[in-house]
Design a protein around this motif. Structure first.
Motif, mmCIF file in Angstrom:
data_model
loop_
_atom_site.group_PDB
_atom_site.id
_atom_site.type_symbol
_atom_site.label_atom_id
_atom_site.label_comp_id
_atom_site.label_asym_id
_atom_site.label_seq_id
_atom_site.Cartn_x
_atom_site.Cartn_y
_atom_site.Cartn_z
ATOM 1 N N THR A 1 1.633 4.476 -1.924
ATOM 2 C CA THR A 1 1.019 5.423 -3.044
ATOM 3 C C THR A 1 1.134 6.890 -2.391
ATOM 4 O O THR A 1 1.782 7.333 -1.566
ATOM 5 N N GLU A 2 1.008 7.854 -3.390
ATOM 6 C CA GLU A 2 1.031 9.249 -2.934
ATOM 7 C C GLU A 2 0.112 10.091 -4.174
ATOM 8 O O GLU A 2 -0.173 9.517 -4.957
ATOM 9 N N CYS B 1 -6.887 0.758 -5.305
ATOM 10 C CA CYS B 1 -6.834 2.058 -4.862
ATOM 11 C C CYS B 1 -5.943 2.344 -3.632
ATOM 12 O O CYS B 1 -5.487 3.648 -3.641
ATOM 13 N N SER B 2 -5.603 1.039 -2.910
ATOM 14 C CA SER B 2 -4.986 1.418 -1.605
ATOM 15 C C SER B 2 -5.562 2.454 -0.707
ATOM 16 O O SER B 2 -6.926 2.646 -1.005
ATOM 17 N N GLY C 1 0.901 1.187 -14.392
ATOM 18 C CA GLY C 1 2.249 1.740 -13.491
ATOM 19 C C GLY C 1 3.327 1.869 -14.817
ATOM 20 O O GLY C 1 3.414 1.012 -15.522
ATOM 21 N N ASN D 1 0.992 -1.275 0.004
ATOM 22 C CA ASN D 1 0.088 0.046 -0.080
ATOM 23 C C ASN D 1 0.878 1.123 0.045
ATOM 24 O O ASN D 1 0.654 2.008 0.721
ATOM 25 N N ARG E 1 1.116 10.779 -7.927
ATOM 26 C CA ARG E 1 2.449 10.161 -8.279
ATOM 27 C C ARG E 1 2.815 9.958 -9.509
ATOM 28 O O ARG E 1 2.177 9.817 -10.525
ATOM 29 N N GLU F 1 -4.525 8.450 -4.832
ATOM 30 C CA GLU F 1 -4.362 8.984 -6.374
ATOM 31 C C GLU F 1 -5.926 9.126 -6.949
ATOM 32 O O GLU F 1 -6.156 9.585 -7.986
ATOM 33 N N ARG G 1 -2.230 1.066 -11.141
ATOM 34 C CA ARG G 1 -0.958 1.253 -11.372
ATOM 35 C C ARG G 1 -0.131 0.314 -10.072
ATOM 36 O O ARG G 1 -0.505 0.419 -8.954
ATOM 37 N N ASN G 2 0.885 -0.296 -10.588
ATOM 38 C CA ASN G 2 1.844 -0.919 -9.565
ATOM 39 C C ASN G 2 1.087 -1.785 -8.889
ATOM 40 O O ASN G 2 1.317 -2.152 -7.319
#
Length: 279
Positions: A80-81, A113-114, A250, A78, A84, A118, A219-220
């Motif tokens: 993320t930012e 989506c964690s 990602g 998890n 990003r 994002e 992503r990722n």
């Protein structure tokens, strides 16, 4: 015992037994995740929580659903930012959203989506392009704990300087602070942004599509799956996209050499964004 030895304390066959228990008792299927990544995280939990033996860890998983929830949070990634990889958001802003702006309604799926950074980034961009009102963002993850944090829209205030820089590099049009209010050590993002986001649990391994979308962002996440599972998930995304819909992955992920590759054409530039080809 060295750090390397600690991270390899639990053997491959024990990892396999534990993953089988998680699937049999709770329906979580991690068997096609990257073995090395899963093994490393299970070993980390084993030592962090000071289990005396693998048998004790396995018994805890089988008998304690709350611990299972904790273990799932620990072994899923998890990180993320907000905004990003700003150039990725620049590409969305200049290449993808102007096309979607011509549609009467926009459905976007953020898969995996964690904690939601994002997802809120997307909502901000949509608002700046006057698209938020005709958009709905479905934000899903298998991890209930991170979904609950995402749903609240609170993010550490200490991160806002970095997020503001990302936002400006991504083509942001306003002062970033207009989108949140400071609340002690947290930034609370505006409710009108969250009102267009539906957070829900969805397991990419076992659950099917639940709508048709014009854009899917994941992503990722695929980097933690093996090749078979990557193919299955990409097939799910292809089936979930409208004709001419967009798929964004990602920076280390690709459609090359996958089953769905013939169904997509990559957009110009270095960003990992593809458009589905009309049949």
């Amino acid at each position: 015992m060295s750090e390397m030895e600690e991270l390899n304390y639990i053997k491959d066959e024990e990892v396999a037994a534990l993953l089988n228990d998680m699937m049999e008792f709770y329906g979580y299927d991690f068997t096609n995740y990257s073995h090395a990544s899963i093994k490393r995280r299970i070993n980390r939990v084993f030592f962090k929580d000071r289990f005396p033996s693998f048998a004790e860890l396995r018994y805890r998983v089988r008998t304690d659903p709350a611990f299972l929830t904790y273990l799932v949070e620990e072994i899923t990634v998890n990180v993320t930012e907000m905004f990003r990889d700003p150039t990725f958001y620049q590409a969305l802003r200049s290449e993808v959203l102007p096309v979607l702006a011509t549609y009467p309604f926009i459905r976007i799926w953020h898969a995996g989506c964690s904690t939601g950074e994002e997802v809120y980034s997307m909502a901000i961009m949509l608002e700046e392009m006057n698209l938020l009102q005709k958009s709905i963002i479905y934000a899903t993850d298998l991890n209930q704990g991170v979904l609950e944090r995402a749903r609240k829209g609170f993010f550490p205030l200490s991160q806002m300087q970095q997020y503001s820089q990302n936002y400006m590099l991504a083509g942001g049009q306003n002062e970033f602070s207009r989108y949140y209010s400071a609340n002690y050590e947290y930034a609370k993002f505006r409710e009108d942004l969250g009102n267009k986001i539906i957070f829900a649990a969805h397991n990419l391994v076992t659950d099917r599509s639940f709508n048709e979308f014009q854009l899917i962002v994941c992503r990722n996440v695929l980097i933690y799956f093996n090749r078979t599972l990557q193919d299955d998930v990409l097939q799910l995304f292809s089936e979930s996209l409208d004709q001419l819909g967009y798929l964004a992955l990602g920076s280390k992920e690709t459609l090359k050499f996958t089953r769905v590759s013939p169904q997509f054409k990559k957009i110009e530039g270095k960003e990992k964004i593809w458009r589905k080809i009309a049949k």
